[in-house]
Design an enzyme around this catalytic site. Sequence first.
Site, short mmCIF file in Angstrom:
data_model
loop_
_atom_site.label_atom_id
_atom_site.label_comp_id
_atom_site.label_asym_id
_atom_site.label_seq_id
_atom_site.Cartn_x
_atom_site.Cartn_y
_atom_site.Cartn_z
N LYS A 209 -11.83 -81.15 8.28
CA LYS A 209 -10.74 -80.74 9.18
C LYS A 209 -10.47 -79.23 9.15
O LYS A 209 -9.32 -78.79 9.05
CB LYS A 209 -9.46 -81.52 8.86
CG LYS A 209 -9.58 -83.03 9.10
CD LYS A 209 -8.26 -83.73 8.90
CE LYS A 209 -8.39 -85.22 9.16
NZ LYS A 209 -9.19 -85.92 8.12
N ARG A 210 -11.50 -78.46 9.27
CA ARG A 210 -11.35 -77.01 9.26
C ARG A 210 -10.83 -76.51 10.61
O ARG A 210 -11.20 -77.05 11.66
CB ARG A 210 -12.67 -76.33 8.92
CG ARG A 210 -13.23 -76.66 7.54
CD ARG A 210 -12.24 -76.30 6.45
NE ARG A 210 -12.83 -76.34 5.13
CZ ARG A 210 -12.45 -77.16 4.15
NH1 ARG A 210 -11.47 -78.01 4.36
NH2 ARG A 210 -13.02 -77.11 2.97
#
Length: 288
Positions: free
Chosen positions: A99-100
């Site tokens: 989830k960057r």
Amino acid sequence: MKTLTDRLYVRVAEVGNVCLGLDTDISYLPIDMQRRHSRPSDAVLTFNKAIIDATLDVTAVYKVQIAYYEALGLPGLDAYAKTLAYLRKKGAIVIADVKRGDIAKTAEMYAKAHFTGDFEADFITVNPYMGMDTLAPFYPYLEENDKGIFALAATSNPGACEIGGIKSADGESVCEKIAGMLAKENAAFPGENGYGRIGAVVGCTDKNGLAKMRALMPDIFFLIPGYGAQGGTAEDIRGCLKDGNGGVVNSSRGILLAWQKPENSGLSFDEAARAEVLRMREDIRSAV
């Protein structure tokens, strides 16, 4: 041109829609396995390998959530890297759930970190809520390295609508706005089976919004969380899929902890995981 997403589409057609989440907490392991290893990270890696071996032929894709490994420090990150490497060695398709979401050079470094080197995966999850420019640094890897991303669109957590459900003046919610933007971005990365290299995370817990999300993103492959422990059902998933394809359905705890279920008494933890994958696969197939 055949893409990574095309491979995933074919894999789903062959073995079903199950995405097995290796969100492996040390507490999920049988106590005797925990005791046999001096380091929790080594026990987790042993557990993961056994689960992978038992489910490889019936699982479409594996999702490895990095937080569970970060929590174990440097040895945990070593177990994370070795889990990814083991999956790739076995020929499995791998999603790194990281989830960057950041901008410019920072996003470039995230892309390099998770599309190459020790932490290389096939797909990674990304967060576009800072704007579509946060996705651009990942794009060079999509074609040049045959990679893919799954961008958060409509998540499965209870508070998802607190922000995602806010409506603008034209009546569209934030989630719907993001879906439309992702559809435009994805048009630059077409595949042979109708789905591009940009995928979307669309939870199946919002039963009323699934059909709208699919309508807004007809050419986007879905990663669908929320099944099982979070309350989503196979019937709910129907609105996310097209002819039974176009999405994979994640289950983590439901599979990893299947050995604790009374109906699996007498099965080893890996045998129970396989039984749960098969049960889940048939549940989805019967609904869609």
